[in-house]
Design a protein around this motif. Sequence first.
Motif, PDB file in Angstrom:
ATOM      1  N   ASN A  17      75.834  85.561  13.980  1.00  0.00           N
ATOM      2  CA  ASN A  17      75.371  85.409  12.604  1.00  0.00           C
ATOM      3  C   ASN A  17      76.564  85.065  11.716  1.00  0.00           C
ATOM      4  O   ASN A  17      77.711  84.968  12.183  1.00  0.00           O
ATOM      5  CB  ASN A  17      74.626  86.660  12.118  1.00  0.00           C
ATOM      6  N   ASP A  18      76.329  84.891  10.440  1.00  0.00           N
ATOM      7  CA  ASP A  18      77.384  84.400   9.552  1.00  0.00           C
ATOM      8  C   ASP A  18      78.567  85.363   9.440  1.00  0.00           C
ATOM      9  O   ASP A  18      79.725  84.940   9.410  1.00  0.00           O
ATOM     10  CB  ASP A  18      76.796  84.141   8.160  1.00  0.00           C
ATOM     11  N   THR A  19      78.279  86.663   9.387  1.00  0.00           N
ATOM     12  CA  THR A  19      79.356  87.646   9.257  1.00  0.00           C
ATOM     13  C   THR A  19      80.212  87.689  10.514  1.00  0.00           C
ATOM     14  O   THR A  19      81.453  87.706  10.446  1.00  0.00           O
ATOM     15  CB  THR A  19      78.769  89.030   8.969  1.00  0.00           C
ATOM     16  N   GLN A  20      79.570  87.717  11.675  1.00  0.00           N
ATOM     17  CA  GLN A  20      80.318  87.721  12.931  1.00  0.00           C
ATOM     18  C   GLN A  20      81.171  86.467  13.066  1.00  0.00           C
ATOM     19  O   GLN A  20      82.321  86.530  13.511  1.00  0.00           O
ATOM     20  CB  GLN A  20      79.322  87.828  14.105  1.00  0.00           C
ATOM     21  N   GLU A  52      76.501  94.106  13.452  1.00  0.00           N
ATOM     22  CA  GLU A  52      75.110  93.768  13.745  1.00  0.00           C
ATOM     23  C   GLU A  52      74.346  93.594  12.432  1.00  0.00           C
ATOM     24  O   GLU A  52      74.532  94.363  11.490  1.00  0.00           O
ATOM     25  CB  GLU A  52      74.432  94.832  14.615  1.00  0.00           C
ATOM     26  N   ALA A  53      73.477  92.594  12.402  1.00  0.00           N
ATOM     27  CA  ALA A  53      72.692  92.338  11.187  1.00  0.00           C
ATOM     28  C   ALA A  53      71.639  93.426  11.019  1.00  0.00           C
ATOM     29  O   ALA A  53      71.149  93.987  11.987  1.00  0.00           O
ATOM     30  CB  ALA A  53      72.029  90.970  11.289  1.00  0.00           C
ATOM     31  N   THR A  83      71.053  88.889  15.403  1.00  0.00           N
ATOM     32  CA  THR A  83      71.446  90.253  15.046  1.00  0.00           C
ATOM     33  C   THR A  83      72.699  90.628  15.836  1.00  0.00           C
ATOM     34  O   THR A  83      73.791  90.642  15.290  1.00  0.00           O
ATOM     35  CB  THR A  83      70.293  91.235  15.315  1.00  0.00           C
ATOM     36  N   LYS A  84      72.541  90.888  17.128  1.00  0.00           N
ATOM     37  CA  LYS A  84      73.703  91.138  17.972  1.00  0.00           C
ATOM     38  C   LYS A  84      74.189  89.820  18.575  1.00  0.00           C
ATOM     39  O   LYS A  84      73.381  88.951  18.889  1.00  0.00           O
ATOM     40  CB  LYS A  84      73.350  92.107  19.098  1.00  0.00           C
ATOM     41  N   PRO A 112      71.375  83.147  10.610  1.00  0.00           N
ATOM     42  CA  PRO A 112      71.086  84.492  10.108  1.00  0.00           C
ATOM     43  C   PRO A 112      70.046  85.230  10.936  1.00  0.00           C
ATOM     44  O   PRO A 112      69.862  86.435  10.772  1.00  0.00           O
ATOM     45  CB  PRO A 112      70.573  84.228   8.683  1.00  0.00           C
ATOM     46  N   THR A 113      69.351  84.538  11.847  1.00  0.00           N
ATOM     47  CA  THR A 113      68.363  85.209  12.686  1.00  0.00           C
ATOM     48  C   THR A 113      69.007  85.963  13.849  1.00  0.00           C
ATOM     49  O   THR A 113      68.334  86.725  14.539  1.00  0.00           O
ATOM     50  CB  THR A 113      67.361  84.191  13.261  1.00  0.00           C
TER      51      THR A 113
END
Length: 307
Positions: A190-193, A306-307, A236-237, A233-234
């Motif tokens: 995801n974007d943060t990772q 994790e989102a 999570t891990k 963004p979909t």
Amino acid sequence: MPGTFPAAAPTLSGDTLTISRFLASPAAIQRRLRDFRDLRFVSDQLLTQRFRSQGGAVLYEQSEPNVTDRTAEAVSPGSEYPYANLGTGTAAVAAIQKWGQKVLLTDEELARATFPGTAVDRKMRKVVNSTIKQVDAIAMSAIYAAVTQTFAATTQWSAASPTFLRDILRAKAVIVGLNQGYMPDTLALNDTQYAYLMSDDKFTNALQRETTDNPVYTGEVERVAGLTIVVSPTITKPLVLDSQQLGGMADETDGSPGYAVSDLAVQIKVIRKDDQDAYDLQGRRKTVPVVQEPGAAIEIDNTNLEA
């Protein structure tokens, strides 16, 4: 009676534009409508195989063994070869679901629109986007439900000294180590990772520096450790996976008249409603995600991102 000069500037209250008749109408600039690429739906990139179904369902096997149930033996001259049994995968069935919706476009809205030529396109684009979004969410849920392999990151990725590259390589090694012919080719983040990975100095220092292709300049990292990076963004891990073997989407085609195929197998249709002086703009996708090889993917845990 002559009007005052200069006339008052146009005013906008909600959707009502008030303008002096002595002024030219200002140009209306239509906002660009984003499509599925901008919204970053990714299930069709992770489940790349394409299946056709009949009868409203698809029957498939999960994780079929690549060898027989016994080892090969030394055979004496003139002796009969020993029989072995051929193992089969776990049988599973997935029912096709029809996901879709429609919107109404009246003749009046079409005639009075600032850009009447694009009214149909914009409404249909939203229908297609909404259908893809739903299918994407269902497919990602199926992937996370089917994939049971996990690898715990050595250090949380949000910590001061993460080991991104080592964790990704070790997760990749778990899949390859199953010796089932899986070849991981995708890293889903995801974007943060992705932001933490791209800004880690241990990672960036290992990249070629004397080039404008460096992520410091481009803002993008496309590949790492032989894996194509997919960002959405979909996610999570984080997932490491073999996109060629993980699975695919099983679509059903029924030959219904009037449908055309749009993006990502979404079927669209414009239906005239004479009794309402309007059109129905309709979109659908008859499909189900199929995860054939759960062992071809692994989740990375303990990232604290994790989102």
